[in-house]
Motif scaffolding. Structure first.
Motif, short mmCIF file in Angstrom:
data_model
loop_
_atom_site.label_atom_id
_atom_site.label_comp_id
_atom_site.label_asym_id
_atom_site.label_seq_id
_atom_site.Cartn_x
_atom_site.Cartn_y
_atom_site.Cartn_z
N ARG A 170 32.81 -36.49 -30.00
CA ARG A 170 32.21 -36.32 -31.33
C ARG A 170 32.71 -37.44 -32.24
O ARG A 170 33.90 -37.74 -32.23
CB ARG A 170 32.63 -34.98 -31.93
N SER A 171 31.80 -38.01 -32.99
CA SER A 171 32.20 -39.16 -33.80
C SER A 171 31.64 -39.05 -35.22
O SER A 171 30.44 -38.86 -35.41
CB SER A 171 31.71 -40.45 -33.14
N TYR A 172 32.53 -39.13 -36.16
CA TYR A 172 32.14 -39.29 -37.56
C TYR A 172 32.98 -40.45 -38.08
O TYR A 172 34.10 -40.27 -38.54
CB TYR A 172 32.41 -38.00 -38.35
N PRO A 173 32.46 -41.71 -37.93
CA PRO A 173 33.31 -42.86 -38.24
C PRO A 173 33.58 -43.05 -39.72
O PRO A 173 34.50 -43.76 -40.09
CB PRO A 173 32.50 -44.04 -37.68
N GLY A 174 32.77 -42.41 -40.57
CA GLY A 174 32.95 -42.57 -42.01
C GLY A 174 31.58 -42.79 -42.64
O GLY A 174 30.58 -42.90 -41.96
#
Lengths: 284, 441
Positions: B385-389
């Protein structure tokens, strides 16, 4: 408050991701006008049959009243009950067709890009499908169409697709068993056709669309469009049918009944295509 | 198609070819482009390479890498190649009696490092050396270039043309370029020092930027001139001399992660490369060509800027990514000059993912729902899961750089349907095609 960015690994292994299924193009996008010559002629015949029958019955009731009052009331009761049932049937057809139109309308709303319209459509659809009530409060809370769509996809849509797949597998098992038991190939075709139509109605009912005869025809047309669009569906169907036919019991019963395998595969695909046709939420 | 190294040029070409071929086979791909065709029938085929001197783009091999299990990304490009597609598009309504419309799309794949050689064509050795040495003194770059700068500044101004000096300086400068690339910087010249052309290295290769006045400087300048001639002969004339529309691929998300210096550097690099291409018609050149009974050289008539890898952020952030690209391209940032052609040619700014790797989902972080993405990393069977910004919609300010923008994970591509015959999952490729080909469709 600012949400800190992060990256996390899930615990369980997952299969390789596949592309979302393409959205169903409304069947009439490039089609000629909906009311064709044949439809107009058919409609005229129905109007004539029902209208003339109604007028004849009216005359008959008036004659009966001339003979005896009680006889007139009795005839009127019978005629009212008969036409009432016909009317109820027609009403049900109209409601089923309106339900299909409603799905198309929701699909348009989701594709419109208008945040307010998308949110209204999301909330409206969540009230009509099983499991939608659980996400309804969250939909109100997020008030963000992208997040709302993602919630719908992750919640009700996934459940409904799984249920539709289950129905498709169940129909496939029945078709395989039926084909094994029926001695005539011609009857096989009838049996699989009947099971297919019933499957379409079952899946539609799952999505809250309860089709009558015309509704089922409309749905079959949409499902056919969806099935031609969905290349991935046939892959999924293959996988499901292969899993089904690899059961030792069925393999023993069927031997090399290729027709049963094809029918089973088609029913699994049909369930998926119908689910796609009834599901207004665009794939993510 | 231009773009810096690692911008995704090879993946872009592979996906474009696979999707156009699938469209020709009647598969439901590139929906926007199919709508633009308005129901007209289209046939697509890989064009025969004929007598072209350029190697053919190895589309089947790259597609096989994406479709196999486990998948792999196309290898780093080390030589130029050409992808040519023939499109035969049926006529509509009253034009049905006319012959079908035929289009040939020719797309070039080449090492991104070489793109930055184009600006050298208009720069002499002294100016190039001054610009490079000035950059190497910048605070963010200086630690990586300390060895070379110490050597270069210790050279006497009138140093003689000594081969060992040239070789040592060249070795140090080349190592500096590699370190700067590892640090995420992009404006690295000459490109062949990082990605050499196939075959043995020519004898004129060992040179480096120098501001001396003696024999060594003269030797380095002659070698620089030979390098520039080779670029003109091998790269500019056969490949960039005949362009009429351009796609500039930019990996803005990785630049956002690498920090303000790398972000500004990437913008400057793309600006320099784009500035080296022919944007406006020159009447003198046209008259000269006509005088020699040749057609005037082509000018770029359409340019599309595409921020790649947009599937690494959620759908709602892709609009910001396209807006950021527009602001960077039109306004320029920091030291980067603006492109200066916005008014001259139709331009579009898009956020695309030539090969889609992720799916969107809502992630509840710190009690708040956040639009995020997830996908499998290469070599790992679990979902990441990725929420880089948040992606800013304009060139980031100091407040943005105060928070981290996480590195993009190396996701594996989604499984292409039907082993690639059903196209390659993508985002925004149809909008890009519609814009580029709108006037010829």
């Amino acid at each position: 408050m600012r949400v800190e960015p992060r990256i996390e690994l899930e615990e369980e292994p997952a299969p390789r991701l596949e592309p979302p299924l393409p959205a169903v193009v409304a069947a009439d996008t490039f089609a000629p006008p909906r009311t064709g010559t044949a439809a107009l002629a058919l409609l005229g015949a129905v109007v004539l049959a029902l209208g003339l029958a109604g007028l004849s019955v009216g005359n008959f009731v008036a004659d009966q009243f001339a003979r005896a009052t009680w006889l007139g009331w009795a005839t009127l009761g019978v005629a009212g009950a008969g036409f009432g049932l016909i009317g109820a049937g027609l009403l049900r057809e109209v409601r089923a067709l309106l339900a299909l139109r409603h799905v198309d309308g929701l699909r348009d709303a989701f594709a419109s890009g208008n945040a307010g319209r998308m949110m209204r459509a999301a909330v409206s659809w969540s009230h009509t499908v099983p499991g939608g009530a659980t996400v309804a409060p969250a939909l109100q809370a997020v008030n963000d169409p992208d997040a709302a769509l993602a919630l719908l996809r992750a919640g009700p849509c996934r459940t409904l697709r799984e249920d539709a797949d289950r129905l498709g597998r169940s129909a496939a098992v029945q078709a395989v068993a039926g084909i094994a038991a029926i001695p005539s190939p011609a009857l096989d075709v009838l049996f699989v056709g009947w099971r297919g139509v019933r499957l379409v109605r079952e899946v539609a009912a799952l999505y809250g669309v309860r089709p009558g005869v015309l509704g089922t025809l409309g749905l079959l047309r949409r499902a056919a469009t969806a099935a031609t669009l969905v290349g991935a569906a046939s892959l999924a169907g293959n996988t499901a049918a292969q899993a089904l036919l690899s059961s030792p019991l069925l393999a023993h019963a069927l031997g090399d009944a290729a027709a049963a395998g094809v029918a089973a595969r088609r029913l699994v695909v049909l369930a998926r295509a119908t689910a796609l046709a009834c599901d207004p939420v665009p794939p993510g | 198609m231009t773009g810096l190294a690692r911008a995704g040029k090879t993946a872009f070409l592979t996906s474009l070819a696979a999707n156009l071929l699938a469209l020709g086979a009647g598969q439901p791909v590139l929906p926007g482009f199919a709508r633009r065709l308005g129901g007209r029938r289209v046939q697509v085929a890989l064009a025969p390479s004929g007598a072209s001197g350029l190697p053919r783009f190895d589309h089947p091999r790259h597609l096989a890498a994406l479709t196999r299990d486990p998948p792999a990304w196309p290898e780093r490009t080390s030589a130029a190649s050409m992808l040519a597609l023939d499109l035969v598009i049926g006529r509509e309504s009253l034009g049905f009696a006319l012959p079908s419309q035929r289009l040939r799309l020719e797309l070039l794949d080449y090492p991104g490092e070489w793109l930055l050689d184009l600006p050298l064509l208009r720069t002499d050795f002294a100016d190039w050396s001054a610009a490079v040495l000035r950059r190497l003194q910048a605070p963010a770059v200086a630690p990586h270039a300390a060895g070379f700068m110490a050597f270069n500044s210790a050279l006497p101004a009138g140093a003689t043309a000594d081969e060992s000096l040239a070789a040592t300086g060249h070795r140090l400068y080349r190592a500096t370029l590699h370190r700067l690339r590892d640090a995420g910087l992009s404006l690295l010249q000459p490109g062949r020092f990082l990605m050499p052309a196939p075959g043995p290295e020519p004898a004129w290769t060992p040179f480096f930027p120098n501001l001396g006045t003696g024999g060594l400087e003269s030797l380095l300048a002659r070698r620089y001139a030979a390098y520039v001639q080779a670029v003109q002969r091998d790269l500019q004339e056969p490949m960039f001399g005949n362009l009429d529309r351009i796609v500039v691929l930019v990996d803005l998300l990785s630049a956002l992660h690498a920090g303000p210096d790398a972000f500004g550097d990437a913008a400057a690099a793309v600006s320099a490369a784009a500035g080296a291409l022919r944007w406006r018609r020159s009447w003198i050149e046209a008259a000269w060509a006509l005088g020699q009974l040749r057609l005037p050289p082509r000018v770029v008539s359409r340019v599309a800027f595409a921020a790649t890898k947009s599937d690494h952020v959620a759908e709602r952030q892709r609009g910001n990514l396209a807006a950021l690209l527009r602001n960077v391209a039109e306004g320029g940032i920091g030291d980067a000059p603006d492109f200066g052609f916005a008014a001259a040619v139709p331009t579009s700014h898009l956020a695309i993912a030539a090969v889609r790797c992720t799916e969107d989902f809502v992630w509840t972080l710190d009690g708040r729902p956040v639009s995020a993405v997830r996908g499998r990393r290469i070599g790992d069977e679990r979902l990441l899961r990725s929420y880089p910004g948040e992606v800013p919609d304009r060139p980031p300010d100091d407040a943005f750089w105060a928070h981290p923008f996480l590195q993009l994970p190396d996701f594996e591509p989604l499984r292409p349907p039907q082993g690639g015959r059903g196209g390659v999952p993508e985002l925004g490729l149809d909008a890009l095609l519609c814009f580029l080909l709108d006037d010829v469709l």
